[in-house]
Write a protein that holds these residues in place. Structure first.
Motif, short mmCIF file in Angstrom:
data_model
loop_
_atom_site.label_atom_id
_atom_site.label_comp_id
_atom_site.label_asym_id
_atom_site.label_seq_id
_atom_site.Cartn_x
_atom_site.Cartn_y
_atom_site.Cartn_z
N MET A 34 -7.31 6.42 17.38
CA MET A 34 -5.89 6.55 17.09
C MET A 34 -5.38 5.18 16.64
SD MET A 34 -3.37 8.71 16.95
CE MET A 34 -3.77 10.11 18.01
N HIS A 35 -4.92 5.10 15.40
CA HIS A 35 -4.45 3.85 14.83
C HIS A 35 -2.92 3.76 14.94
CE1 HIS A 35 -8.35 2.97 12.97
NE2 HIS A 35 -8.37 4.22 12.56
N LYS A 36 -2.46 2.56 15.24
CA LYS A 36 -1.03 2.28 15.14
C LYS A 36 -0.73 1.91 13.69
CE LYS A 36 -1.35 -0.91 18.23
NZ LYS A 36 -1.03 -2.04 19.15
N VAL A 37 0.19 2.62 13.08
CA VAL A 37 0.49 2.43 11.65
C VAL A 37 1.98 2.17 11.48
CG1 VAL A 37 0.44 3.46 9.35
CG2 VAL A 37 -1.41 3.95 10.96
N ARG A 38 2.30 1.15 10.72
CA ARG A 38 3.67 0.89 10.30
C ARG A 38 3.79 1.17 8.81
NH1 ARG A 38 6.74 -4.01 12.85
NH2 ARG A 38 6.68 -2.42 14.49
N VAL A 39 4.62 2.11 8.44
CA VAL A 39 4.83 2.47 7.04
C VAL A 39 6.13 1.82 6.58
CG1 VAL A 39 5.07 4.33 5.37
CG2 VAL A 39 3.61 4.64 7.38
N VAL A 40 6.03 1.02 5.53
CA VAL A 40 7.18 0.29 4.99
C VAL A 40 7.32 0.67 3.52
CG1 VAL A 40 8.22 -1.97 4.58
CG2 VAL A 40 6.69 -1.64 6.55
N ALA A 41 8.54 1.00 3.12
CA ALA A 41 8.81 1.26 1.70
C ALA A 41 10.00 0.43 1.26
CB ALA A 41 9.08 2.74 1.46
N VAL A 42 9.92 -0.04 0.02
CA VAL A 42 10.95 -0.91 -0.54
C VAL A 42 11.48 -0.30 -1.83
CG1 VAL A 42 11.42 -3.18 -1.51
CG2 VAL A 42 9.84 -2.97 0.43
N GLY B 205 -2.31 -5.75 16.02
CA GLY B 205 -3.55 -5.00 15.81
C GLY B 205 -3.38 -3.69 15.09
N GLY B 206 -2.22 -3.49 14.50
CA GLY B 206 -1.97 -2.24 13.80
C GLY B 206 -2.28 -2.32 12.32
N LEU B 207 -2.07 -1.21 11.65
CA LEU B 207 -2.22 -1.11 10.21
C LEU B 207 -0.83 -1.05 9.58
CD1 LEU B 207 -4.91 1.72 10.11
CD2 LEU B 207 -5.33 -0.74 9.97
N VAL B 208 -0.73 -1.51 8.34
CA VAL B 208 0.53 -1.46 7.61
C VAL B 208 0.28 -0.85 6.25
CG1 VAL B 208 2.39 -2.81 6.55
CG2 VAL B 208 1.53 -3.45 8.81
N ALA B 209 1.16 0.06 5.84
CA ALA B 209 1.15 0.63 4.50
C ALA B 209 2.45 0.23 3.82
CB ALA B 209 1.02 2.15 4.55
N LEU B 210 2.35 -0.63 2.81
CA LEU B 210 3.52 -1.18 2.13
C LEU B 210 3.66 -0.55 0.74
CD1 LEU B 210 5.86 -3.21 1.69
CD2 LEU B 210 4.11 -4.89 1.01
#
Length: 233
Positions: free
Chosen positions: A3-11, A64-69
């Motif tokens: 289970m990954h911690k993911v932060r999704v960011v959109a600009v 330690g999470g993942l980021v989707a920018l």
């Protein structure tokens, strides 16, 4: 599955010349993702200033999470073999061709803003891996770069907060698509067989992030938002 911690960011890219009338907006949400399903979607925040974003991204990576920018501007361009096809719309662009005035202006603005943002992230995080390929995300690089395409019914707010609303629509679309980023949908934007120029990979290299050079002409996810999302405020 892990289970990954993911932060999704959109600009939603745009002018920041006057901060009291900024045309720039961002939204970030956190979730947990196991490769097949998304759980516990939480709001992180939203704003209208670029300088708020480096810490939003870096704090998730430090944890330690993942980021989707994602950036709402053309980042994947077709480079055709036939010169007569130069500047033509991508498949799925419809009336919003990347090379038309609105697309070209947002591309120029967004590319510089992405380059600045990635430099700030690299300055904080050192030699960090980035990718534009979902299959390399979770395993080889914690930062995924993608293009947001917000049009039609997703653009519902024409007020000063509309830029945040667009960014929220992009985040919602990504979360709905996160388990199938490598699977083509009927309404996807793609190159139609042409060679690509991946501007997100160019910006990552420029910033000094660790990204394979074979991504310079590789496709990246173009996530289309076409439905009204929940409020980003």
């Amino acid at each position: 599955m892990t289970m990954h911690k993911v932060r999704v960011v959109a600009v939603d890219v745009g002018s920041v010349a006057r901060l009291n009338d900024s045309r720039f907006g961002w939204v970030a949400r956190d979730c947990r993702f196991d490769g097949g399903s998304v759980e516990h979607i939480d709001k992180v925040g939203c704003g209208r200033r670029p300088d708020e974003l480096p810490e939003i991204i870096d704090s998730a990576l430090r944890d330690g999470g993942l980021v989707a920018l994602g950036m709402e501007c053309p980042l994947l361009l077709p480079v055709p073999a036939d010169w007569r096809d130069l500047g033509r719309a991508r498949v799925g662009d419809a009336s919003h061709a990347w090379s038309a005035s609105a697309g070209a202006c947002s591309m120029a603005t967004g590319l510089v803003q992405l380059a600045w943002l990635l430099h700030e992230v690299a300055r904080r995080g050192g030699e960090m891996g980035a990718t534009t390929r979902p299959d390399r995300w979770c395993t080889a690089a914690p930062l995924l770069l993608w293009e947001a395409f917000v049009s039609g019914t997703a653009k519902t707010d024409r007020s000063s907060r509309g830029h945040i609303a667009d960014a929220g629509a992009a985040v919602q679309a990504f979360l709905m698509r996160i388990d199938r980023l490598t699977v083509a949908d009927a309404d996807d934007v793609h190159l139609g067989g042409h060679r690509g120029l991946n501007l997100a990979a160019v910006a990552a290299l420029h910033a000094g992030l660790c990204i394979p050079r074979d991504e310079l002409d590789a496709p990246l996810p173009v996530v289309c938002a076409t439905a009204t999302p929940p409020s980003a405020s």
